[in-house]
Design a protein around this motif. Structure first.
Motif, PDB file in Angstrom:
ATOM      1  N   TYR A  23       7.345   5.890  -5.168  1.00 27.66           N
ATOM      2  CA  TYR A  23       7.994   6.004  -4.068  1.00 27.66           C
ATOM      3  C   TYR A  23       8.068   4.509  -3.569  1.00 27.66           C
ATOM      4  O   TYR A  23       9.247   4.170  -2.908  1.00 27.66           O
ATOM      5  N   VAL A  25       8.418   1.839  -5.099  1.00 24.58           N
ATOM      6  CA  VAL A  25       9.518   0.805  -6.081  1.00 24.58           C
ATOM      7  C   VAL A  25      10.818   1.421  -5.585  1.00 24.58           C
ATOM      8  O   VAL A  25      11.980   0.735  -5.501  1.00 24.58           O
ATOM      9  N   ALA A  26      11.098   2.759  -5.495  1.00 27.05           N
ATOM     10  CA  ALA A  26      12.261   3.436  -5.020  1.00 27.05           C
ATOM     11  C   ALA A  26      12.485   2.772  -3.300  1.00 27.05           C
ATOM     12  O   ALA A  26      13.925   2.617  -3.367  1.00 27.05           O
ATOM     13  N   CYS A  29      13.925  -0.762  -3.949  1.00 30.28           N
ATOM     14  CA  CYS A  29      15.203  -0.802  -4.440  1.00 30.28           C
ATOM     15  C   CYS A  29      16.294  -0.443  -3.433  1.00 30.28           C
ATOM     16  O   CYS A  29      17.066  -1.106  -3.175  1.00 30.28           O
TER      17      CYS A  29
ATOM     18  N   PHE B  42       5.112  15.750   1.605  1.00 27.35           N
ATOM     19  CA  PHE B  42       3.904  15.470   1.801  1.00 27.35           C
ATOM     20  C   PHE B  42       2.926  16.242   2.555  1.00 27.35           C
ATOM     21  O   PHE B  42       1.804  16.176   2.105  1.00 27.35           O
ATOM     22  N   ILE B  60      11.527  12.523  -5.058  1.00 24.27           N
ATOM     23  CA  ILE B  60      12.479  11.512  -5.285  1.00 24.27           C
ATOM     24  C   ILE B  60      13.270  11.433  -6.558  1.00 24.27           C
ATOM     25  O   ILE B  60      14.275  11.143  -6.956  1.00 24.27           O
ATOM     26  N   LEU B 103      21.693   2.055  -9.600  1.00 28.93           N
ATOM     27  CA  LEU B 103      20.236   1.898  -9.006  1.00 28.93           C
ATOM     28  C   LEU B 103      19.604   3.323  -9.015  1.00 28.93           C
ATOM     29  O   LEU B 103      18.360   3.406  -9.385  1.00 28.93           O
ATOM     30  N   PHE B 106      18.162   4.030 -12.550  1.00 25.24           N
ATOM     31  CA  PHE B 106      16.905   3.330 -12.354  1.00 25.24           C
ATOM     32  C   PHE B 106      15.934   3.893 -11.956  1.00 25.24           C
ATOM     33  O   PHE B 106      14.772   3.919 -12.523  1.00 25.24           O
ATOM     34  N   ILE B 107      16.048   4.289 -10.660  1.00 25.63           N
ATOM     35  CA  ILE B 107      14.931   4.986  -9.978  1.00 25.63           C
ATOM     36  C   ILE B 107      14.480   6.102 -10.770  1.00 25.63           C
ATOM     37  O   ILE B 107      13.467   6.632 -10.836  1.00 25.63           O
ATOM     38  N   TRP B 110      12.273   5.080 -13.550  1.00 25.96           N
ATOM     39  CA  TRP B 110      11.030   4.560 -13.227  1.00 25.96           C
ATOM     40  C   TRP B 110      10.245   5.564 -12.696  1.00 25.96           C
ATOM     41  O   TRP B 110       9.060   5.629 -13.168  1.00 25.96           O
ATOM     42  N   THR B 111      10.775   6.412 -11.933  1.00 23.05           N
ATOM     43  CA  THR B 111       9.778   7.459 -11.314  1.00 23.05           C
ATOM     44  C   THR B 111       9.258   8.609 -12.453  1.00 23.05           C
ATOM     45  O   THR B 111       8.248   8.863 -12.519  1.00 23.05           O
ATOM     46  N   PHE B 213      19.364  11.440  -0.453  1.00 24.19           N
ATOM     47  CA  PHE B 213      19.991  10.688  -1.448  1.00 24.19           C
ATOM     48  C   PHE B 213      21.506  10.724  -1.461  1.00 24.19           C
ATOM     49  O   PHE B 213      22.148   9.681  -1.482  1.00 24.19           O
TER      50      PHE B 213
END
Lengths: 57, 247
Positions: A23, A25-26, A29, B42, B60, B103, B106-107, B110-111, B213
């Motif tokens: 979360y 890093v997102a 970004c 959450f 995400i 982007l 990448f997200i 990464w996630t 998003f």
């Protein structure tokens, strides 16, 4: 409610590094992209203004 | 439909103020959806029975991965229109989408890595889904660096369009990779199959975040295309007389 208090929330069942790493890093970004977008617009406007004033007699 | 002249909006002159007016609305939609989506992610969605809390990366990961593919398809679409009708604004739209698409890719990667480590025991594996998504990142980077390397904007548009159109075959490969090959990556998260037992609140969290998003990506692309219009149409009279540039 999922959590017994905030410390349990931040701990994420012992997986805090992975969850908040994802979360975090997102979020960074997206914030950086927003800053880049604003900067680009500001630069485009500045260049145009410079051009306009340079051409005025 | 009758009286609306849609071609009017294909000129940068009429599209620029329209894009400017739309940006705040898409930003507001993204903020509200993200707030609701994060709350569901959450505080409403339960702990996963097998993965525990780490599954919450899904909220995400999926949205970013969907957008990474969707933006590429839209980018290829505008590239094709720009190429075949010689439409400047369409090519500008393609260029405006690429950084946000990169982007999102990448997200997603990464996630995915941060989710893979605790659940699969590895950050990365060269399976079909992950490899094709990495190729998608390289396609975006290729598009961006090729356009950056060519000074003449119209030639840059054409070169970018070729990459965008050739690369679009990769998108169905990413999407169907989990069905076509046996992958470590799990199958589609949203499916109508009876053996799927995803909690309804998990599904809602994922969909609302994906929508957030989406709205964000539209806002970012519209904001960027406005700047591209100013950068490229600097000689046009309508640009020089824009109220925001006076004084």
């Amino acid at each position: 409610m999922n959590w017994d208090g905030w410390s349990a929330f931040w701990d994420m069942g012992g997986r805090a590094f992975y969850v908040w790493g994802a979360y975090g890093v997102a979020a960074v970004c997206i914030v950086l992209e927003i800053m880049a977008l604003k900067l680009r617009r500001r630069q485009a406007r500045r260049d145009l203004k410079r051009r306009i004033t340079a051409e005025k007699p | 439909m009758g009286n609306i002249n849609w071609f009017k909006y294909s000129s940068p002159q009429t599209f620029y103020p329209l894009a400017g007016k739309m940006v705040p609305w898409f930003v507001a939609a993204a903020v509200v959806l993200a707030a609701v989506g994060l709350y569901i992610s959450f505080f409403v969605a339960p702990t996963d029975a097998t993965q525990g809390e780490v599954y919450r990366v899904i909220f995400i990961h999926v949205g970013a991965a969907w957008m990474s593919m969707f933006i590429y398809v839209v980018m290829a679409f505008w590239s094709a229109i720009g190429l075949s009708f010689n439409a400047r604004l369409s090519s500008m739209m393609a260029s405006a989408l690429a950084p946000t698409g990169a982007l999102m890719t990448f997200i997603a990667l990464w996630t995915g890595a941060l989710w893979g480590k605790p659940t699969w025991g590895t950050w990365w594996v060269w399976d079909a889904r992950l490899t094709s998504e990495l190729i998608l990142l390289f396609l975006y980077i290729g598009f961006l660096s090729l356009q950056a390397a060519i000074d003449d904007p119209r030639r840059a548009d054409k070169a970018g369009a070729v990459i965008a159109l050739v690369g679009v075959v990769n998108v169905p490969i990413i999407y169907f990779s989990v069905q076509w090959w046996s992958t470590l990556h799990q199958g589609a998260s949203v499916s109508m199959a009876a053996n799927q037992h995803m909690a309804v609140t998990m599904l809602w969290g994922m969909l609302v975040m994906a929508l957030a998003f989406w709205m964000y990506c539209i806002a970012a692309a519209l904001m960027r295309v406005g700047s591209i219009i100013l950068e490229r149409e600097y000689n046009a009279d309508w640009v020089r007389t824009l109220p925001e540039l006076q004084a």
